[in-house]
Scaffold this motif. Structure first.
Motif, PDB file in Angstrom:
ATOM      1  N   UNK A   1      -7.959 -21.664   0.212  1.00 25.36           N
ATOM      2  CA  UNK A   1      -7.186 -20.560  -1.122  1.00 25.36           C
ATOM      3  C   UNK A   1      -6.287 -19.754  -0.363  1.00 25.36           C
ATOM      4  N   UNK A   2      -5.123 -19.544  -0.808  1.00 21.12           N
ATOM      5  CA  UNK A   2      -4.060 -18.701  -0.655  1.00 21.12           C
ATOM      6  C   UNK A   2      -4.155 -17.236  -0.883  1.00 21.12           C
ATOM      7  N   UNK A   3      -3.773 -16.339   0.037  1.00 21.95           N
ATOM      8  CA  UNK A   3      -3.833 -14.864  -0.244  1.00 21.95           C
ATOM      9  C   UNK A   3      -2.441 -14.517  -1.135  1.00 21.95           C
ATOM     10  N   UNK A   4      -2.748 -13.612  -2.368  1.00 19.90           N
ATOM     11  CA  UNK A   4      -1.830 -13.159  -2.952  1.00 19.90           C
ATOM     12  C   UNK A   4      -1.737 -11.855  -2.717  1.00 19.90           C
ATOM     13  N   UNK A   5      -0.296 -11.347  -2.200  1.00 20.55           N
ATOM     14  CA  UNK A   5      -0.183  -9.839  -2.117  1.00 20.55           C
ATOM     15  C   UNK A   5       0.534  -9.242  -3.276  1.00 20.55           C
ATOM     16  N   UNK A   6      -0.030  -7.995  -3.533  1.00 24.34           N
ATOM     17  CA  UNK A   6       0.211  -7.055  -4.547  1.00 24.34           C
ATOM     18  C   UNK A   6       0.871  -5.707  -3.811  1.00 24.34           C
ATOM     19  N   UNK A  28      -4.990  19.966 -13.874  1.00 21.00           N
ATOM     20  CA  UNK A  28      -4.817  18.719 -13.666  1.00 21.00           C
ATOM     21  C   UNK A  28      -3.852  18.630 -12.756  1.00 21.00           C
ATOM     22  N   UNK A  29      -3.997  17.792 -11.668  1.00 19.23           N
ATOM     23  CA  UNK A  29      -2.862  17.729 -10.519  1.00 19.23           C
ATOM     24  C   UNK A  29      -2.419  16.403 -10.319  1.00 19.23           C
ATOM     25  N   UNK A  30      -1.158  16.244  -9.774  1.00 16.58           N
ATOM     26  CA  UNK A  30      -0.691  14.850  -9.376  1.00 16.58           C
ATOM     27  C   UNK A  30      -0.421  14.689  -7.993  1.00 16.58           C
ATOM     28  N   UNK A  31      -0.230  13.611  -7.609  1.00 16.77           N
ATOM     29  CA  UNK A  31       0.292  13.238  -6.309  1.00 16.77           C
ATOM     30  C   UNK A  31       1.559  12.464  -6.733  1.00 16.77           C
ATOM     31  N   UNK A  32       2.726  12.931  -6.439  1.00 22.21           N
ATOM     32  CA  UNK A  32       4.124  12.200  -7.163  1.00 22.21           C
ATOM     33  C   UNK A  32       4.677  11.122  -6.033  1.00 22.21           C
ATOM     34  N   UNK A  33       4.045  11.219  -4.867  1.00 26.92           N
ATOM     35  CA  UNK A  33       4.557  10.298  -3.926  1.00 26.92           C
ATOM     36  C   UNK A  33       3.397   9.348  -3.494  1.00 26.92           C
ATOM     37  N   UNK A  34       3.267   8.227  -3.351  1.00 25.27           N
ATOM     38  CA  UNK A  34       2.161   7.358  -3.031  1.00 25.27           C
ATOM     39  C   UNK A  34       2.347   5.979  -2.814  1.00 25.27           C
ATOM     40  N   UNK A  35       1.830   5.067  -2.062  1.00 26.88           N
ATOM     41  CA  UNK A  35       2.096   3.860  -2.163  1.00 26.88           C
ATOM     42  C   UNK A  35       0.741   2.918  -1.716  1.00 26.88           C
ATOM     43  N   UNK A  36       0.695   1.822  -2.000  1.00 30.46           N
ATOM     44  CA  UNK A  36      -0.407   0.895  -1.834  1.00 30.46           C
ATOM     45  C   UNK A  36      -0.394  -0.312  -2.165  1.00 30.46           C
ATOM     46  N   UNK A  37      -1.147  -1.256  -1.583  1.00 32.80           N
ATOM     47  CA  UNK A  37      -0.858  -2.681  -1.695  1.00 32.80           C
ATOM     48  C   UNK A  37      -2.495  -3.358  -1.851  1.00 32.80           C
ATOM     49  N   UNK A  38      -2.407  -4.472  -2.345  1.00 29.95           N
ATOM     50  CA  UNK A  38      -3.923  -5.424  -2.428  1.00 29.95           C
ATOM     51  C   UNK A  38      -3.506  -6.687  -2.175  1.00 29.95           C
ATOM     52  N   UNK A  39      -4.511  -7.302  -1.271  1.00 26.74           N
ATOM     53  CA  UNK A  39      -4.450  -8.643  -1.150  1.00 26.74           C
ATOM     54  C   UNK A  39      -5.723  -9.202  -1.794  1.00 26.74           C
ATOM     55  N   UNK A 169      -2.902   2.430 -12.180  1.00 26.46           N
ATOM     56  CA  UNK A 169      -2.182   1.747 -11.348  1.00 26.46           C
ATOM     57  C   UNK A 169      -1.910   0.348 -11.754  1.00 26.46           C
ATOM     58  N   UNK A 170      -0.570   0.081 -11.626  1.00 28.27           N
ATOM     59  CA  UNK A 170      -0.083  -1.474 -11.927  1.00 28.27           C
ATOM     60  C   UNK A 170       0.542  -1.781 -10.711  1.00 28.27           C
ATOM     61  N   UNK A 171       0.208  -2.920 -10.340  1.00 30.26           N
ATOM     62  CA  UNK A 171       0.511  -3.702  -9.232  1.00 30.26           C
ATOM     63  C   UNK A 171       1.570  -4.765  -9.513  1.00 30.26           C
ATOM     64  N   UNK A 172       2.412  -4.997  -8.630  1.00 29.96           N
ATOM     65  CA  UNK A 172       3.497  -6.149  -8.775  1.00 29.96           C
ATOM     66  C   UNK A 172       3.241  -7.144  -7.765  1.00 29.96           C
ATOM     67  N   UNK A 173       3.052  -8.458  -8.046  1.00 24.44           N
ATOM     68  CA  UNK A 173       3.031  -9.840  -7.284  1.00 24.44           C
ATOM     69  C   UNK A 173       3.954  -9.746  -6.500  1.00 24.44           C
ATOM     70  N   UNK A 174       3.711 -10.119  -5.255  1.00 23.27           N
ATOM     71  CA  UNK A 174       4.876 -10.405  -4.287  1.00 23.27           C
ATOM     72  C   UNK A 174       5.038 -11.906  -4.036  1.00 23.27           C
ATOM     73  N   UNK A 175       6.411 -12.338  -3.860  1.00 19.77           N
ATOM     74  CA  UNK A 175       6.751 -13.661  -3.975  1.00 19.77           C
ATOM     75  C   UNK A 175       6.409 -14.205  -2.457  1.00 19.77           C
TER      76      UNK A 175
END
Length: 175
Positions: A1-6, A28-39, A169-175
């Motif tokens: 099974x292949x790994x999908x990156x997001x 209420x507070x926010x972090x305005x700059x962030x990044x993340x990924x999932x596999x 959080x909304x993730x985008x599937x990577x090609x």
């Protein structure tokens, strides 16, 4: 099974926190700059590995003096600890999702478990595949060295030790 990156879509995601002030109201507070990924190996994200960072300097509580105090050594110490990070896995236990892993703030790492509401996967009008998550949980700020405290003359605590974390959080599937 292949790994999908997001990767996180920052225009459709937000990272916030809520903390009681004087025990009577919530800030209420926010972090305005962030990044993340999932596999992931599956469409249900069970066992997916997750990595996330937020820029402490991007903290925004809609009040600049408070933001400066939060960035100071009294709280996050942004100068010496510019990021918070999380590394972990999504666990699906019969439809009940959890995000379990290591949260690091101010060079202190603690096991953390957050509740996850997995919204599903959908294609957007531009042909991208997206996945949506609502993530919530609580931490004790003092466990991470954010120990500044004050008490009013009447004996009320100024800032609660408990902090609610709320991420959409909304993730985008990577090609």
């Amino acid at each position: 099974m292949s790994i999908t990156k997001w990767i996180i879509d920052p225009t459709h995601s937000e990272v916030s926190f809520k903390v009681k002030h004087l025990v009577i109201s919530t800030v209420t507070g926010y972090f305005r700059k962030f990044e993340g990924s999932a596999e992931s190996n599956s469409d249900d994200f069970d066992g997916a590995s997750v990595s996330f960072t937020a820029d402490i300097d991007s903290i925004d509580t809609n009040q600049s003096d408070r933001d400066a105090h939060l960035k100071s050594a009294d709280f996050f110490d942004a100068e010496n600890h510019p990021n918070l990070s999380f590394d972990g896995k999504i666990v699906n236990e019969g439809g009940d999702y959890k995000l379990v892993g290591d949260l690091t703030l101010r060079d202190t790492t603690k096991k953390t478990e957050l509740n996850v509401d997995f919204g599903g996967v959908a294609a957007d009008p531009y042909g991208q595949t997206k996945a949506g998550f609502e993530i919530e949980g609580k931490i004790n700020r003092k466990d991470f060295g954010l120990s500044w405290s004050a008490v009013t003359e009447a004996g009320s605590v100024v800032v609660s030790d408990q902090v609610r974390l709320i991420l959409s959080v909304q993730l985008v599937k990577q090609a």
